[in-house]
Design a protein around this motif. Sequence first.
Motif, PDB file in Angstrom:
ATOM      1  N   VAL A 380      12.347  63.458 120.073  1.00  0.00           N
ATOM      2  CA  VAL A 380      13.059  62.666 119.059  1.00  0.00           C
ATOM      3  C   VAL A 380      12.152  61.567 118.518  1.00  0.00           C
ATOM      4  CG1 VAL A 380      14.976  61.060 118.673  1.00  0.00           C
ATOM      5  CG2 VAL A 380      15.351  63.167 119.978  1.00  0.00           C
ATOM      6  N   VAL A 381      11.473  60.892 119.437  1.00  0.00           N
ATOM      7  CA  VAL A 381      10.569  59.805 119.015  1.00  0.00           C
ATOM      8  C   VAL A 381       9.455  60.342 118.124  1.00  0.00           C
ATOM      9  CG1 VAL A 381       8.868  58.129 119.833  1.00  0.00           C
ATOM     10  CG2 VAL A 381      11.062  58.364 121.013  1.00  0.00           C
ATOM     11  N   LEU A 382       8.915  61.520 118.466  1.00  0.00           N
ATOM     12  CA  LEU A 382       7.847  62.125 117.667  1.00  0.00           C
ATOM     13  C   LEU A 382       8.330  62.417 116.251  1.00  0.00           C
ATOM     14  CD1 LEU A 382       4.991  63.305 117.500  1.00  0.00           C
ATOM     15  CD2 LEU A 382       5.913  65.472 118.346  1.00  0.00           C
ATOM     16  N   LYS A 383       9.510  63.038 116.162  1.00  0.00           N
ATOM     17  CA  LYS A 383      10.072  63.328 114.835  1.00  0.00           C
ATOM     18  C   LYS A 383      10.333  62.040 114.058  1.00  0.00           C
ATOM     19  CE  LYS A 383      12.330  67.659 116.181  1.00  0.00           C
ATOM     20  NZ  LYS A 383      13.625  68.347 116.393  1.00  0.00           N
ATOM     21  N   LEU A 384      10.785  61.009 114.773  1.00  0.00           N
ATOM     22  CA  LEU A 384      11.073  59.728 114.121  1.00  0.00           C
ATOM     23  C   LEU A 384       9.795  59.119 113.551  1.00  0.00           C
ATOM     24  CD1 LEU A 384      13.312  57.681 113.555  1.00  0.00           C
ATOM     25  CD2 LEU A 384      12.799  56.603 115.744  1.00  0.00           C
ATOM     26  N   ASN A 385       8.736  59.165 114.352  1.00  0.00           N
ATOM     27  CA  ASN A 385       7.460  58.625 113.868  1.00  0.00           C
ATOM     28  C   ASN A 385       6.927  59.407 112.673  1.00  0.00           C
ATOM     29  OD1 ASN A 385       7.262  56.516 115.718  1.00  0.00           O
ATOM     30  ND2 ASN A 385       6.300  57.805 117.267  1.00  0.00           N
ATOM     31  N   GLN A 386       7.088  60.727 112.707  1.00  0.00           N
ATOM     32  CA  GLN A 386       6.668  61.553 111.574  1.00  0.00           C
ATOM     33  C   GLN A 386       7.443  61.188 110.312  1.00  0.00           C
ATOM     34  OE1 GLN A 386       7.265  65.489 113.171  1.00  0.00           O
ATOM     35  NE2 GLN A 386       5.175  65.607 114.019  1.00  0.00           N
ATOM     36  N   SER A 387       8.732  60.912 110.498  1.00  0.00           N
ATOM     37  CA  SER A 387       9.568  60.523 109.354  1.00  0.00           C
ATOM     38  C   SER A 387       9.122  59.177 108.795  1.00  0.00           C
ATOM     39  CB  SER A 387      11.043  60.459 109.775  1.00  0.00           C
ATOM     40  OG  SER A 387      11.515  61.735 110.142  1.00  0.00           O
ATOM     41  N   TYR A 388       8.796  58.245 109.718  1.00  0.00           N
ATOM     42  CA  TYR A 388       8.314  56.939 109.256  1.00  0.00           C
ATOM     43  C   TYR A 388       6.975  57.076 108.518  1.00  0.00           C
ATOM     44  CZ  TYR A 388      11.812  53.906 111.411  1.00  0.00           C
ATOM     45  OH  TYR A 388      12.983  53.247 111.715  1.00  0.00           O
ATOM     46  N   GLU A 389       6.112  57.965 108.994  1.00  0.00           N
ATOM     47  CA  GLU A 389       4.837  58.196 108.312  1.00  0.00           C
ATOM     48  C   GLU A 389       5.063  58.754 106.902  1.00  0.00           C
ATOM     49  OE1 GLU A 389       2.366  60.655 110.718  1.00  0.00           O
ATOM     50  OE2 GLU A 389       2.217  59.188 112.349  1.00  0.00           O
ATOM     51  N   SER A 390       5.987  59.718 106.811  1.00  0.00           N
ATOM     52  CA  SER A 390       6.322  60.283 105.494  1.00  0.00           C
ATOM     53  C   SER A 390       6.873  59.200 104.567  1.00  0.00           C
ATOM     54  CB  SER A 390       7.349  61.406 105.641  1.00  0.00           C
ATOM     55  OG  SER A 390       6.823  62.475 106.365  1.00  0.00           O
ATOM     56  N   LYS A 391       7.713  58.340 105.154  1.00  0.00           N
ATOM     57  CA  LYS A 391       8.292  57.262 104.361  1.00  0.00           C
ATOM     58  C   LYS A 391       7.207  56.303 103.868  1.00  0.00           C
ATOM     59  CE  LYS A 391      11.685  53.519 104.443  1.00  0.00           C
ATOM     60  NZ  LYS A 391      12.752  52.833 105.201  1.00  0.00           N
ATOM     61  N   GLY A 392       6.271  55.972 104.757  1.00  0.00           N
ATOM     62  CA  GLY A 392       5.185  55.076 104.359  1.00  0.00           C
ATOM     63  C   GLY A 392       4.348  55.654 103.238  1.00  0.00           C
ATOM     64  N   SER A 393       4.036  56.953 103.340  1.00  0.00           N
ATOM     65  CA  SER A 393       3.253  57.609 102.281  1.00  0.00           C
ATOM     66  C   SER A 393       4.003  57.602 100.961  1.00  0.00           C
ATOM     67  CB  SER A 393       2.914  59.037 102.712  1.00  0.00           C
ATOM     68  OG  SER A 393       2.209  59.705 101.689  1.00  0.00           O
ATOM     69  N   LEU A 394       5.294  57.921 101.018  1.00  0.00           N
ATOM     70  CA  LEU A 394       6.110  57.944  99.794  1.00  0.00           C
ATOM     71  C   LEU A 394       6.227  56.551  99.185  1.00  0.00           C
ATOM     72  CD1 LEU A 394       8.931  60.396 100.972  1.00  0.00           C
ATOM     73  CD2 LEU A 394       7.302  60.817  99.107  1.00  0.00           C
ATOM     74  N   GLU A 395       6.408  55.541 100.043  1.00  0.00           N
ATOM     75  CA  GLU A 395       6.532  54.169  99.539  1.00  0.00           C
ATOM     76  C   GLU A 395       5.230  53.706  98.880  1.00  0.00           C
ATOM     77  OE1 GLU A 395       7.846  52.005 102.957  1.00  0.00           O
ATOM     78  OE2 GLU A 395       9.961  52.101 102.327  1.00  0.00           O
ATOM     79  N   GLU A 396       4.080  54.139  99.423  1.00  0.00           N
ATOM     80  CA  GLU A 396       2.812  53.781  98.810  1.00  0.00           C
ATOM     81  C   GLU A 396       2.664  54.441  97.441  1.00  0.00           C
ATOM     82  OE1 GLU A 396      -0.940  52.162  98.092  1.00  0.00           O
ATOM     83  OE2 GLU A 396       0.756  51.585  99.370  1.00  0.00           O
ATOM     84  N   GLN A 397       3.047  55.724  97.354  1.00  0.00           N
ATOM     85  CA  GLN A 397       3.012  56.401  96.050  1.00  0.00           C
ATOM     86  C   GLN A 397       3.952  55.702  95.057  1.00  0.00           C
ATOM     87  OE1 GLN A 397       3.101  60.828  96.099  1.00  0.00           O
ATOM     88  NE2 GLN A 397       2.961  60.636  98.330  1.00  0.00           N
ATOM     89  N   LYS A 398       5.119  55.319  95.558  1.00  0.00           N
ATOM     90  CA  LYS A 398       6.092  54.612  94.706  1.00  0.00           C
ATOM     91  C   LYS A 398       5.518  53.274  94.239  1.00  0.00           C
ATOM     92  CE  LYS A 398      10.910  52.956  94.859  1.00  0.00           C
ATOM     93  NZ  LYS A 398      10.767  51.500  95.026  1.00  0.00           N
ATOM     94  N   ARG A 399       4.846  52.576  95.182  1.00  0.00           N
ATOM     95  CA  ARG A 399       4.250  51.290  94.822  1.00  0.00           C
ATOM     96  C   ARG A 399       3.183  51.465  93.738  1.00  0.00           C
ATOM     97  NH1 ARG A 399       0.094  48.294  95.119  1.00  0.00           N
ATOM     98  NH2 ARG A 399      -1.141  49.967  96.057  1.00  0.00           N
ATOM     99  N   LEU A 400       2.320  52.502  93.902  1.00  0.00           N
ATOM    100  CA  LEU A 400       1.289  52.755  92.898  1.00  0.00           C
ATOM    101  C   LEU A 400       1.910  53.061  91.537  1.00  0.00           C
ATOM    102  CD1 LEU A 400      -1.253  54.928  94.943  1.00  0.00           C
ATOM    103  CD2 LEU A 400      -1.668  52.646  94.016  1.00  0.00           C
ATOM    104  N   TRP A 401       2.939  53.901  91.553  1.00  0.00           N
ATOM    105  CA  TRP A 401       3.625  54.234  90.299  1.00  0.00           C
ATOM    106  C   TRP A 401       4.199  52.974  89.646  1.00  0.00           C
ATOM    107  CZ3 TRP A 401       4.079  57.618  86.613  1.00  0.00           C
ATOM    108  CH2 TRP A 401       3.806  58.975  86.843  1.00  0.00           C
ATOM    109  N   GLU A 402       4.948  52.206  90.418  1.00  0.00           N
ATOM    110  CA  GLU A 402       5.623  51.030  89.852  1.00  0.00           C
ATOM    111  C   GLU A 402       4.620  49.982  89.402  1.00  0.00           C
ATOM    112  OE1 GLU A 402       9.848  51.299  92.324  1.00  0.00           O
ATOM    113  OE2 GLU A 402       8.247  49.983  93.045  1.00  0.00           O
ATOM    114  N   SER A 403       3.538  49.812  90.191  1.00  0.00           N
ATOM    115  CA  SER A 403       2.505  48.854  89.797  1.00  0.00           C
ATOM    116  C   SER A 403       1.853  49.279  88.486  1.00  0.00           C
ATOM    117  CB  SER A 403       1.453  48.746  90.895  1.00  0.00           C
ATOM    118  OG  SER A 403       0.361  47.957  90.479  1.00  0.00           O
TER     119      SER A 403
END
Length: 565
Positions: A380-403
């Motif tokens: 469960v923890v492994l899947k959770l960390n993978q989800s957080y990593e995916s979220k971080g990558s998506l948020e960075e792409q979103k930040r680049l787009w919005e910036s």
Amino acid sequence: MFLKSLKIEEGESLIRNISFRKGINLIVDETETRSRKESGNNVGKTTVLRLIDYCLGSSGKNIYQDPEFRGRSNSVVENYLTGNNVCITLVLKDDLDIAASREIVIRRNFLQRSDKILEINGEPVKSKDFPECLKSLIFNSSVSKPTFKQIVSKNVRDEKNRLINTVKVLHPATKYEEYEALYLFWLGIDIDVSDRKQKLFAHKKIEEDLQKRLKKEKTISQIKQSLLVVDSEIEELEAKKDNFSVNENYENEVQQLNLAKAKINRLSTQIARIELRIELIKESAGELEDEISNVNVEKIKSLYEEAKFLMPSIQKTFDETLSFHNGMVLEKKKYITNELPSLESELLGLNKQLEDYLSQEKALAASISKSDTMNEFQSVVLKLNQSYESKGSLEEQKRLWESSMDKLGAIKEELKKIDQGIDSLDDKIQKRVSEFNKFFSKLSNDLYGEKYVLSADKNPKGYELNISSVLANPGTGKKKGEMAAFDLSYILFADHMGIECLHFVLQDQIENIHDNQITSILTDFVENNNCQYVLSVLRDKLPSDIDVSKFEVVSLSQNDKLFRV
């Protein structure tokens, strides 16, 4: 501002001292070309114009590197100028009829470093400050755009673009926004936003290119929807994790593991962002490299040589054109790749930190994995960390787009305000053009029986000047006449409007104009108006009714060349 004199000296020896007059100034080549035994080349008649241009800030290379010398460097002249202390002195004067009027004395030689001479009114000037000093003294202007060289480009018609185009007198790669600044300046509208506008267009292209690249990965809408799905997954996994009951030591290790993974996530995000930036820069640099490497030099050179044979008036060699193009590309590449070293250094440091946290994660994971009863929790923890990593990558792409969207929006808004400010001057611009046409249409009508008309037309990137005539494609000689009418009309217009200007026009290859128009331009117009028309001509190409001795300021021949070498 008029030409008063041009002096050529070698050390203490005076080589030439050419005095100019109001009206017509003929630089006469005495070579007899009707016999077809002589070409009229190589005596220096065009060089006089280029020496004046050199004193006005040109590089001076065209003095000895020119199609006039059959496409190769005139080594005798080049060695003479660069190997001796040859000094050129140009004197400009506010009014030739008033002895006490202000003068500007410009001195230049062709040497380098400590032997270099570059002076204005007896004071040494740095090369980088030279154009701005002349611009301030002659035009009383301190704005950065247009440059001094751009402003005076129509006054020195000795190069290809300026010999075939009346108003588009700059390099073919010049952008609309640069021309707009120049045209407004010619009309006496000296605004300080032109440089800013040109920089905004450059930044606009960078952001548009970035968004094209981001769009290949995911659109902003796709990113937002993906984030909603990932957030939902995280919520479910966090709930599962909270249902597990684990011992204190294990939970402490899991906390440390989560902290390490969070730091790994942040570092991975930063590394991904920097790698994307480096990739974009290298891709842009590679495209610029292609602009050089994709040129089939031999094939185009062959075409260029054929074109030069068919059109001897081509003023630039292929090598010069190619070198200029490649130089511009390399400068662009240098600008684009300027931040690469700092980005790569930062990337190196982040990767080192990432390695440390990955080692820590591995050790903690190994310790936790010893507990056979916690495999499900670990999953469960492994899947959770993978989800957080995916979220971080998506948020960075979103930040680049919005910036990028914010930057692009701000750029467009600023450009809109600048354009609105310029557009508010439209009435003034059109009135200035109308005043110019009073002189232009009259002179062109006197010359050809056709009234040429200048118009200021708005395109998406700014104002441009266009000339319309009855004939859609006038011949070479008639085009030269159009240029003469434009240049001379501008002097009258500038005086009428109180606009600071150069009262002289330097013209090469006037022989293409018909005898009737040459006579009209020289005797009927120039001599009766407050201007100077400096022409480099072959004596036997002038109309027979022109009294050459009356207008001649220097006579050259195969036996008496300009530099006498």
